[in-house]
Design an enzyme around this catalytic site. Structure first.
Site, mmCIF file in Angstrom:
data_model
loop_
_atom_site.group_PDB
_atom_site.id
_atom_site.type_symbol
_atom_site.label_atom_id
_atom_site.label_comp_id
_atom_site.label_asym_id
_atom_site.label_seq_id
_atom_site.Cartn_x
_atom_site.Cartn_y
_atom_site.Cartn_z
ATOM 1 N N SER A 7 0.854 -1.192 0.000
ATOM 2 C CA SER A 7 0.000 0.000 0.000
ATOM 3 C C SER A 7 0.887 1.238 0.000
ATOM 4 O O SER A 7 1.607 1.507 0.964
ATOM 5 C CB SER A 7 -0.908 0.006 1.233
ATOM 6 O OG SER A 7 -1.453 1.298 1.375
ATOM 7 N N HIS A 32 -0.878 -1.203 -4.461
ATOM 8 C CA HIS A 32 -2.188 -0.904 -3.877
ATOM 9 C C HIS A 32 -2.260 0.600 -3.609
ATOM 10 O O HIS A 32 -1.384 1.168 -2.955
ATOM 11 C CB HIS A 32 -2.379 -1.699 -2.581
ATOM 12 C CG HIS A 32 -3.740 -1.547 -1.980
ATOM 13 N ND1 HIS A 32 -4.842 -2.258 -2.427
ATOM 14 C CD2 HIS A 32 -4.200 -0.751 -0.982
ATOM 15 C CE1 HIS A 32 -5.903 -1.919 -1.718
ATOM 16 N NE2 HIS A 32 -5.544 -0.991 -0.832
ATOM 17 N N ASP A 34 -4.553 3.763 -2.262
ATOM 18 C CA ASP A 34 -5.687 4.098 -1.402
ATOM 19 C C ASP A 34 -6.138 5.538 -1.609
ATOM 20 O O ASP A 34 -5.448 6.472 -1.200
ATOM 21 C CB ASP A 34 -5.284 3.904 0.066
ATOM 22 C CG ASP A 34 -5.122 2.443 0.418
ATOM 23 O OD1 ASP A 34 -6.080 1.680 0.206
ATOM 24 O OD2 ASP A 34 -4.035 2.055 0.892
ATOM 25 N N MET A 36 -8.762 8.358 -0.649
ATOM 26 C CA MET A 36 -9.712 8.679 0.436
ATOM 27 C C MET A 36 -10.221 10.103 0.283
ATOM 28 O O MET A 36 -9.446 11.008 -0.032
ATOM 29 C CB MET A 36 -9.003 8.572 1.786
ATOM 30 C CG MET A 36 -8.364 7.238 2.044
ATOM 31 S SD MET A 36 -7.460 7.281 3.603
ATOM 32 C CE MET A 36 -6.817 5.611 3.624
ATOM 33 N N HIS A 65 -8.016 1.326 -4.698
ATOM 34 C CA HIS A 65 -9.044 1.129 -3.676
ATOM 35 C C HIS A 65 -9.689 2.484 -3.399
ATOM 36 O O HIS A 65 -9.081 3.345 -2.764
ATOM 37 C CB HIS A 65 -8.345 0.548 -2.422
ATOM 38 C CG HIS A 65 -9.241 0.349 -1.247
ATOM 39 N ND1 HIS A 65 -8.741 0.101 0.020
ATOM 40 C CD2 HIS A 65 -10.589 0.351 -1.116
ATOM 41 C CE1 HIS A 65 -9.750 -0.041 0.862
ATOM 42 N NE2 HIS A 65 -10.870 0.115 0.203
ATOM 43 N N MET A 67 -11.944 4.788 -1.487
ATOM 44 C CA MET A 67 -12.701 4.997 -0.249
ATOM 45 C C MET A 67 -13.354 6.366 -0.359
ATOM 46 O O MET A 67 -12.999 7.317 0.330
ATOM 47 C CB MET A 67 -11.758 4.903 0.958
ATOM 48 C CG MET A 67 -11.361 3.475 1.280
ATOM 49 S SD MET A 67 -9.854 3.366 2.254
ATOM 50 C CE MET A 67 -8.645 3.435 0.936
ATOM 51 N N MET A 136 -11.912 -5.753 4.369
ATOM 52 C CA MET A 136 -11.170 -4.804 5.206
ATOM 53 C C MET A 136 -10.902 -5.425 6.576
ATOM 54 O O MET A 136 -11.830 -5.831 7.272
ATOM 55 C CB MET A 136 -11.968 -3.500 5.381
ATOM 56 C CG MET A 136 -12.104 -2.656 4.129
ATOM 57 S SD MET A 136 -10.544 -2.238 3.322
ATOM 58 C CE MET A 136 -9.671 -1.353 4.609
ATOM 59 N N ASP A 174 -7.022 -6.401 3.473
ATOM 60 C CA ASP A 174 -6.457 -5.059 3.513
ATOM 61 C C ASP A 174 -6.494 -4.465 4.917
ATOM 62 O O ASP A 174 -7.565 -4.153 5.434
ATOM 63 C CB ASP A 174 -7.232 -4.162 2.538
ATOM 64 C CG ASP A 174 -6.577 -2.805 2.361
ATOM 65 O OD1 ASP A 174 -5.460 -2.598 2.860
ATOM 66 O OD2 ASP A 174 -7.204 -1.952 1.699
ATOM 67 N N GLY A 196 0.968 -2.081 4.111
ATOM 68 C CA GLY A 196 1.515 -0.737 3.994
ATOM 69 C C GLY A 196 2.618 -0.500 4.994
ATOM 70 O O GLY A 196 3.816 -0.614 4.687
HETATM 71 C C1 DX5 Z 1 -6.820 1.524 4.964
HETATM 72 C C2 DX5 Z 1 -6.233 1.224 3.611
HETATM 73 C C3 DX5 Z 1 -5.152 0.199 3.652
HETATM 74 C C4 DX5 Z 1 -3.969 0.608 4.452
HETATM 75 C C5 DX5 Z 1 -3.101 -0.560 4.748
HETATM 76 O O1 DX5 Z 1 -7.846 2.427 4.835
HETATM 77 O O2 DX5 Z 1 -7.214 0.769 2.735
HETATM 78 O O3 DX5 Z 1 -4.777 -0.183 2.338
HETATM 79 O O4 DX5 Z 1 -3.222 1.608 3.814
HETATM 80 O O5 DX5 Z 1 -2.068 -0.126 5.544
HETATM 81 P P1 DX5 Z 1 -1.486 -0.977 6.766
HETATM 82 O O6 DX5 Z 1 -0.855 -2.179 6.151
HETATM 83 O O7 DX5 Z 1 -0.502 -0.029 7.372
HETATM 84 O O8 DX5 Z 1 -2.620 -1.329 7.671
HETATM 85 ZN ZN ZN Z 2 -6.612 -0.181 0.793
#
Ligand code: DX5
Ligand code: ZN
Length: 217
Positions: A7, A32, A34, A36, A65, A67, A136, A174, A196
């Protein structure tokens, strides 16, 4: 073959191109990404400018992904910015079936993500349509959170649902993935592990990717 998807949220954005290159040269399989919006989740990450840097420098598939609320407004944009897989959240899609069809008709793999509180049974009528389910294992919004243990039983239920319906959907986990839970997740049927913080906050991210990849394969 089980996949590792670092991530990029956890990488050092001050040296984004070299972080991307690190992943290019590692045993990682996907990027990956993210996205948001500060509305669906209580955090804002990044959008088009970063996505374009990834598109221009990444040599592995881009697993995006979303969000965000109203993800259907942005499917074409993310396709144009190089997304290979586009995942939307079940909790925000009023017309999930239509959105999944649109993502696929654009030529991307279509994913659906479910939050920790959303039961696997919510996927029953869509499982045969999707290429990927993102389970998740933390509440979305932030990297670096602890893995929610209930994910293991949800994963088993999801695996059963996929078998019963003869769906081809891949299972992605994830949030909070580390070398401690990676083996068990793979044994229970996870196909893709997103990690991540565990990767980018480690001393040697490339070695950490290597370790995760060895554990799951
Ligand atoms: C959370 C994200 C994940 C996150 C994972 O909202 O969708 O992809 O970045 O990060 P770690 O591995 O640090 O939990
Ligand atoms: Zn994610």
């Amino acid at each position: 073959m089980n996949l590792i998807a670092p991530s990029m949220l956890a990488c050092d954005f001050g040296k984004l191109v070299s972080e991307i290159d690190l992943v290019n040269k590692s045993k990682a399989d996907w990027f990956h990404i993210d996205v948001m919006d500060g509305v669906f989740v209580p955090n804002i990450s990044f959008g088009s400018p970063i996505m374009k840097v990834l598109q221009n420098n990444a040599k592995k598939p881009l697993d995006v992904h979303l969000m965000i609320v109203e993800p259907e407004k942005y499917t074409k944009k993310f396709f144009d910015m190089g997304a290979d897989t586009l995942t939307v959240h079940i909790e925000v899609c009023k017309h999930l079936h239509r959105t999944i069809q649109e993502i696929k008709s654009l030529g991307m793999k279509a994913g659906v993500a479910i939050n920790p509180h959303t039961p696997v049974s919510a996927l029953t009528s869509i499982i045969s349509e999707v290429d990927l389910v993102c389970l998740m294992s933390v509440n979305p919004g932030f990297g670096g959170q602890s893995f929610i243990e209930n994910t293991f039983s949800k994963l088993s239920r999801l695996k059963d649902l996929i078998k019963q319906t003869k769906s081809n959907a891949l299972i992605e986990i994830d949030g909070g993935v580390t070398s401690k839970n990676a083996k068990k997740l793979t044994k229970l049927g996870a196909d893709i592990l997103v990690a991540g913080s565990y990767i980018f906050k480690s001393k040697n991210p490339s070695n950490t990717i290597d370790t995760l990849s060895t554990i799951v394969n």
